[in-house]
Scaffold this motif. Structure first.
Motif, PDB file in Angstrom:
ATOM      1  N   PHE A  88      48.796  33.866  36.101  1.00  0.00           N
ATOM      2  CA  PHE A  88      47.992  34.797  35.349  1.00  0.00           C
ATOM      3  C   PHE A  88      48.345  35.252  33.728  1.00  0.00           C
ATOM      4  CE2 PHE A  88      47.629  35.144  39.968  1.00  0.00           C
ATOM      5  CZ  PHE A  88      46.117  35.065  40.070  1.00  0.00           C
ATOM      6  N   TYR A 111      53.067  35.901  36.149  1.00  0.00           N
ATOM      7  CA  TYR A 111      51.919  37.055  35.238  1.00  0.00           C
ATOM      8  C   TYR A 111      52.565  37.219  34.038  1.00  0.00           C
ATOM      9  CZ  TYR A 111      49.635  41.300  34.140  1.00  0.00           C
ATOM     10  OH  TYR A 111      49.139  42.425  33.431  1.00  0.00           O
ATOM     11  N   VAL A 161      45.227  31.245  34.628  1.00  0.00           N
ATOM     12  CA  VAL A 161      43.891  32.013  34.950  1.00  0.00           C
ATOM     13  C   VAL A 161      44.192  33.052  33.811  1.00  0.00           C
ATOM     14  CG1 VAL A 161      43.058  33.338  36.604  1.00  0.00           C
ATOM     15  CG2 VAL A 161      44.107  31.411  37.317  1.00  0.00           C
ATOM     16  N   VAL A 178      42.976  39.572  40.991  1.00  0.00           N
ATOM     17  CA  VAL A 178      44.318  38.905  40.947  1.00  0.00           C
ATOM     18  C   VAL A 178      44.972  38.651  42.153  1.00  0.00           C
ATOM     19  CG1 VAL A 178      46.677  39.036  40.138  1.00  0.00           C
ATOM     20  CG2 VAL A 178      44.641  39.623  38.404  1.00  0.00           C
ATOM     21  N   SER A 199      40.223  40.262  36.634  1.00  0.00           N
ATOM     22  CA  SER A 199      40.956  41.012  36.715  1.00  0.00           C
ATOM     23  C   SER A 199      41.207  41.993  37.720  1.00  0.00           C
ATOM     24  CB  SER A 199      40.877  41.957  35.266  1.00  0.00           C
ATOM     25  OG  SER A 199      40.798  41.372  34.109  1.00  0.00           O
ATOM     26  N   HIS A 216      46.854  37.579  31.140  1.00  0.00           N
ATOM     27  CA  HIS A 216      46.318  38.978  30.935  1.00  0.00           C
ATOM     28  C   HIS A 216      46.276  39.124  29.433  1.00  0.00           C
ATOM     29  CE1 HIS A 216      45.872  43.580  32.039  1.00  0.00           C
ATOM     30  NE2 HIS A 216      44.692  42.861  31.376  1.00  0.00           N
ATOM     31  N   GLY A 233      49.123  42.198  39.075  1.00  0.00           N
ATOM     32  CA  GLY A 233      49.869  41.240  38.418  1.00  0.00           C
ATOM     33  C   GLY A 233      51.323  41.318  38.461  1.00  0.00           C
ATOM     34  N   ALA A 290      44.794  44.433  36.787  1.00  0.00           N
ATOM     35  CA  ALA A 290      45.318  43.486  36.573  1.00  0.00           C
ATOM     36  C   ALA A 290      46.877  43.745  36.394  1.00  0.00           C
ATOM     37  CB  ALA A 290      44.868  42.654  35.379  1.00  0.00           C
TER      38      ALA A 290
END
Length: 291
Positions: free
Chosen positions: A130, A179, A3, A118, A115, A132, A173, A169
């Motif tokens: 995730f 993450y 993601v 999450v 963002s 980022h 995260g 995020a």
């Protein structure tokens, strides 16, 4: 399930196309509907119908359903076969149908404004990993304010919008099992190094096709159809959307790093840094006065 999140104009479409070039992985254009379907109450009646209506008519003002190249009937049939039905499994059915269009076995997601969601997505889809993508907020602002979806033009508005997304995020995260943060500047300067790291994070076997995303990018971006409002007027045309993403059809390069120095005045940069300077420093960027 990767993601990809990050403030708009951070390079998320570039990263989406790079990952999508993998022979096993398909990532659709921005969906935007995950938070809306997550809010559906599973105890209410006819959840399947409300799920279908939410996905295929979202966003309410200018739906993006045609971007995905799927027939509503196909999703309805897949959803009807789920027993019991859950929103999470309905979403997996949507992503699976999309991946099947390209004969791929895995799928992912890329929507910058996730963002801000999450935690919601992590609870809904535990398989989410995730990614980022972070870019110098001044470069983001210089590009973002030229787009139809900009939150505004003033540096303070853009600084706050960028910082809100990055901080949200990072905060949420850090509490997630899966993450990872990637910097745009590293991605375009050392793409193979960064992409190999991401493949390991996503448990994807390495493929050299990730380094040649530009070969498939024009065809993939054809999916970015015009956004038409309910009254029939254009929110944004297909041509405008392609122009907006034109640089993702090229090999990655470092030419856009620090572009804010050419397009923002000293005063505008100072106004941006007054709002977001602390975060820029935390992320390792130098402020104008320190460069």
């Amino acid at each position: 399930m990767p993601v990809v999140v990050g403030a708009p104009r951070s390079g998320t479409t570039l990263l989406r196309l790079m990952l999508d070039a993998h022979p096993d992985l398909a990532i659709p254009p921005e969906t935007s509907f995950l938070a809306a379907v997550a809010a559906l109450n599973e105890s209410d009646g006819d959840l399947r119908t409300r799920f279908l209506e939410t996905i295929t008519a979202y966003p309410p003002g200018a739906p993006n359903w045609q971007d995905f190249g799927l027939a509503r009937e196909a999703l309805a049939e897949a959803v009807q076969m789920l027993e019991p039905f859950t929103v999470a499994d309905g979403l997996r059915a949507f992503y699976r149908l999309y991946a099947q269009r390209f004969d791929k076995s895995r799928w992912g997601e890329k929507t910058p404004d996730y963002s801000l969601h999450v935690g919601t997505i992590a609870a809904l889809l535990p398989e989410a990993r995730f990614v980022h993508l972070i870019r110098d907020g001044r470069d983001v602002a210089a590009s973002w304010r030229q787009q139809w979806f900009s939150p505004g033009y003033e540096p303070e508005v853009l600084a706050r919008a960028w910082a809100d997304r990055v901080e949200a995020a990072r905060s949420t995260g850090s509490a997630c099992t899966h993450y990872i943060e990637v910097f745009y500047e590293d991605l375009v300067a050392r793409p193979e190094q960064v992409l190999r790291r991401l493949c390991e994070f996503l448990e994807l076997p390495w493929s050299n096709q990730l380094l040649n995303h530009q070969e498939r990018a024009p065809k993939r971006l054809e999916e970015h159809r015009a956004r038409v409002s309910l009254d029939g007027s254009f929110t944004v045309s297909h041509a405008q959307r392609l122009h907006q993403q034109r640089r993702t059809m090229e090999r990655p390069g470092t030419g856009r790093i620090g572009s804010w120095r050419e397009t923002m005045s000293d005063e505008e940069v100072q106004r941006f840094e007054r709002v977001a300077g602390k975060l820029l420093i935390q992320l390792g960027y130098e402020l104008q006065g320190n460069s």
